[in-house]
Write an enzyme that holds these catalytic residues in place. Sequence first.
Site, mmCIF file in Angstrom:
data_model
loop_
_atom_site.group_PDB
_atom_site.id
_atom_site.type_symbol
_atom_site.label_atom_id
_atom_site.label_comp_id
_atom_site.label_asym_id
_atom_site.label_seq_id
_atom_site.Cartn_x
_atom_site.Cartn_y
_atom_site.Cartn_z
ATOM 1 N N GLY A 196 0.844 -1.176 -0.076
ATOM 2 C CA GLY A 196 0.114 0.039 -0.091
ATOM 3 C C GLY A 196 0.870 1.226 -0.126
ATOM 4 N N HIS A 250 4.175 28.281 -19.141
ATOM 5 C CA HIS A 250 5.132 27.626 -20.140
ATOM 6 C C HIS A 250 6.623 27.693 -19.847
ATOM 7 C CE1 HIS A 250 7.052 25.362 -23.308
ATOM 8 N NE2 HIS A 250 7.592 26.379 -23.706
ATOM 9 N N GLY A 275 -2.092 -1.885 6.876
ATOM 10 C CA GLY A 275 -3.145 -1.296 7.232
ATOM 11 C C GLY A 275 -2.992 -0.680 8.815
ATOM 12 N N GLU A 305 2.869 -8.876 -1.145
ATOM 13 C CA GLU A 305 1.498 -8.293 -0.909
ATOM 14 C C GLU A 305 0.346 -9.557 -1.027
ATOM 15 O OE1 GLU A 305 -0.571 -5.376 -0.809
ATOM 16 O OE2 GLU A 305 -2.143 -6.427 -0.819
ATOM 17 N N ILE A 330 2.147 3.077 2.517
ATOM 18 C CA ILE A 330 3.133 3.204 3.446
ATOM 19 C C ILE A 330 4.305 2.315 2.985
ATOM 20 C CG2 ILE A 330 3.847 2.928 5.869
ATOM 21 C CD1 ILE A 330 0.970 3.961 6.474
HETATM 22 C C1 LIG Z 1 4.357 6.182 7.527
HETATM 23 C C2 LIG Z 1 2.861 7.046 7.261
HETATM 24 C C3 LIG Z 1 2.905 7.812 6.184
HETATM 25 C C4 LIG Z 1 1.799 8.594 5.930
HETATM 26 N N1 LIG Z 1 1.740 9.726 5.014
HETATM 27 C C5 LIG Z 1 0.547 10.354 4.848
HETATM 28 C C6 LIG Z 1 0.521 11.212 3.846
HETATM 29 O O1 LIG Z 1 1.525 11.646 3.159
HETATM 30 N N2 LIG Z 1 -0.593 11.912 3.436
HETATM 31 C C7 LIG Z 1 -1.843 11.548 4.318
HETATM 32 O O2 LIG Z 1 -2.804 12.300 4.036
HETATM 33 N N3 LIG Z 1 -1.881 10.779 5.192
HETATM 34 C C8 LIG Z 1 -0.678 10.131 5.400
HETATM 35 N N4 LIG Z 1 -0.723 9.110 6.537
HETATM 36 C C9 LIG Z 1 -1.713 8.933 7.410
HETATM 37 C C10 LIG Z 1 -2.209 10.016 8.439
HETATM 38 O O3 LIG Z 1 -0.873 10.114 9.112
HETATM 39 C C11 LIG Z 1 -3.361 9.973 9.256
HETATM 40 O O4 LIG Z 1 -4.563 9.948 8.309
HETATM 41 C C12 LIG Z 1 -3.645 10.990 9.897
HETATM 42 O O5 LIG Z 1 -2.346 11.065 10.963
HETATM 43 C C13 LIG Z 1 -4.792 10.917 10.826
HETATM 44 O O6 LIG Z 1 -5.211 12.073 11.537
HETATM 45 P P1 LIG Z 1 -6.092 12.069 13.042
HETATM 46 O O7 LIG Z 1 -6.047 13.471 13.432
HETATM 47 O O8 LIG Z 1 -7.230 11.533 12.657
HETATM 48 O O9 LIG Z 1 -5.054 10.951 14.076
HETATM 49 P P2 LIG Z 1 -3.696 10.809 14.452
HETATM 50 O O10 LIG Z 1 -2.691 11.624 13.566
HETATM 51 O O11 LIG Z 1 -3.447 9.344 14.666
HETATM 52 O O12 LIG Z 1 -3.859 11.460 15.751
HETATM 53 C C14 LIG Z 1 -4.214 11.226 17.007
HETATM 54 C C15 LIG Z 1 -3.832 11.588 18.200
HETATM 55 O O13 LIG Z 1 -4.494 11.554 19.430
HETATM 56 C C16 LIG Z 1 -3.963 10.949 20.402
HETATM 57 N N5 LIG Z 1 -4.776 10.161 21.387
HETATM 58 C C17 LIG Z 1 -5.413 8.817 21.223
HETATM 59 N N6 LIG Z 1 -6.004 8.905 22.057
HETATM 60 C C18 LIG Z 1 -5.938 9.650 23.059
HETATM 61 C C19 LIG Z 1 -6.627 10.100 24.173
HETATM 62 N N7 LIG Z 1 -7.633 9.176 24.866
HETATM 63 N N8 LIG Z 1 -6.293 10.969 24.718
HETATM 64 C C20 LIG Z 1 -5.537 12.113 24.092
HETATM 65 N N9 LIG Z 1 -4.827 11.771 23.181
HETATM 66 C C21 LIG Z 1 -4.991 10.545 22.437
HETATM 67 C C22 LIG Z 1 -2.637 10.052 19.566
HETATM 68 O O14 LIG Z 1 -1.823 9.734 20.451
HETATM 69 C C23 LIG Z 1 -2.389 11.118 18.581
HETATM 70 O O15 LIG Z 1 -1.552 12.099 18.983
HETATM 71 C C24 LIG Z 1 0.377 8.231 6.684
HETATM 72 C C25 LIG Z 1 0.610 7.570 7.976
HETATM 73 C C26 LIG Z 1 1.776 7.004 8.141
HETATM 74 C C27 LIG Z 1 1.763 5.837 9.314
#
Ligand SMILES: Cc1cc2nc3c(=O)[nH]c(=O)nc-3n(C[C@H](O)[C@H](O)[C@H](O)COP(=O)(O)OP(=O)(O)OC[C@H]3O[C@@H](n4cnc5c(N)ncnc54)[C@H](O)[C@@H]3O)c2cc1C
Length: 474
Positions: free
Chosen positions: A192, A453, A280, A213, A194
């Site tokens: 995928g 261009h 995933g 995969e 990542i």
């Molecule tokens: C290697 C990798 C590369 C990626 N590259 C891309 C990219 O290029 N472009 C893209 O669009 N997406 C990318 N993604 C996906 C992207 O990181 C996620 O879709 C995005 O971070 C989701 O955002 P979110 O705010 O929903 O959650 P998250 O970013 O996961 O943030 C959630 C936060 O809540 C905190 N938390 C959880 N439970 C609690 C609690 N009870 N109390 C307090 N804090 C809590 C967590 O610790 C975290 O800090 C990538 C992911 C990975 C792993």
Amino acid sequence: MAEQFDVVVIGGGPGGYTAAIRAAQLGFSTACIDDWKTADGKPALGGTCTNVGCIPSKALLQSSENYEHAGHAFTEHGIDVQGLAIDVARMLARKDKVVRQNNDGIVYLFKKNKIAFFHGIGSFAGGGDGAWQIKVAGTRAADLVAKHVIVATGSKPRELPGTPFDNRLILDNDGALAIPAVPKRLGVVGAGVIGLEMGSVWRRLGAEVTILEALPVFLGAADEQVAKEAWKQFAKQGMTIRLGVAITRVTCANEVTVDYTDADGKAQSVAFDKLIVSIGRVPHTVGLDAAAVGLKLDERGFISVDAECRTNLSGVWAIGDVVRGPMLAHKSEDEGVAVAERIAGQHGHVDFNTVPWVIYTSPEIAWVGQTEQQLKAAGIAYRAGSFPFAANGRARAMGDTRGFVKFLADATTDRILGMHAIGPMVSELIAEGVVAMEFGAASEDIARICHAHPSLSEAVKEAALAVDKRTLNL
Ligand SMILES: Cc1cc2nc3c(=O)[nH]c(=O)nc-3n(C[C@H](O)[C@H](O)[C@H](O)COP(=O)(O)OP(=O)(O)OC[C@H]3O[C@@H](n4cnc5c(N)ncnc54)[C@H](O)[C@@H]3O)c2cc1C
């Protein structure tokens, strides 16, 4: 005595921190709780995206691409490099610095918008409509009461059954972004986004990369023509990708041995120095104590929400990776903004059909809207037009003529139904397709717009012209 807020956001990733900023802009007293910490226990706002996702992966992709260019692409420009070497520790330190700049940027934004930040784990402690009680356990322990709660607790990497991450041999995304020396043989489970990005980083630095995969098709979500081109390019780079793999056993000693059945049903075994598992991500609700207030999860563990991110509890919303829909940072951000606006009585809106997808490999891959295979399956008549970067002057000047841009437009109305691209900087070019689709543009609209261009964006214009079979430069 509990502190009172209009809006409390649990989770400070791109979804949560953006929701908090928008809520504060709209005049709500706002708090955000986040538990992410650095190795020395300091807060690190920005969630998965900033700390172990989008930002550090792009930092390493840039470093490794620079290294590859210096080693292979510079000579044709007349630039000879002697004694080329990679200092992995320095590369990782730069990546950490980039991450830290982004963490600090969010702290600044919270101060600017007068958002109260609590570092710790937020959980539901009771209450009800208009007065939800939230407990914060951590460095800034507190009891909060909120009229509205936005849950943005994100996701965690999924483990291979029976093979827990140890970040020594079996790496999750965190481990994959911090390998201290280039492994000789790197295995990646999952082709995928990542897996392909992480595989690219370490291959460019010299690792032999094999991606295993489970699915029988490569990049099934992408347009078939794009996936085919990507397959060809990755094979040329020496990345081995095996499809239709069923892993039967993983054993760890000084190396990792993966036993699997291949697409022909034959038993195979392969040894690696490190194995990245990128199969995933799963929703992260541990610590939230959803059960304390009866917050409903679905059968896969995501928080159940309607199309507008409302949960089953009045005044409790959920956004981002912890709810249905694509796990992308920009989707989380847009849901955060939309929910804050809905709380303010406005009409926030997120259209999943115009959410762009990008894979930051080389060549980059990007798309928005429907693929040819989806249109065929839905019986929608369309016209396709594509244009190769090989016929684009800027791409030739850059020395990167791989790939193409393609538009799919409704056969009757000419309305753009999808844009698909593989090639240089298509992560940036895709924005034109997104804007066009949001405004209900026809391919003729793009074809009639003046593009600078020489620029890569001319390939976008030419692809739109190609829908009407009248490219100018091909
Ligand atoms: C290697 C990798 C590369 C990626 N590259 C891309 C990219 O290029 N472009 C893209 O669009 N997406 C990318 N993604 C996906 C992207 O990181 C996620 O879709 C995005 O971070 C989701 O955002 P979110 O705010 O929903 O959650 P998250 O970013 O996961 O943030 C959630 C936060 O809540 C905190 N938390 C959880 N439970 C609690 C609690 N009870 N109390 C307090 N804090 C809590 C967590 O610790 C975290 O800090 C990538 C992911 C990975 C792993």
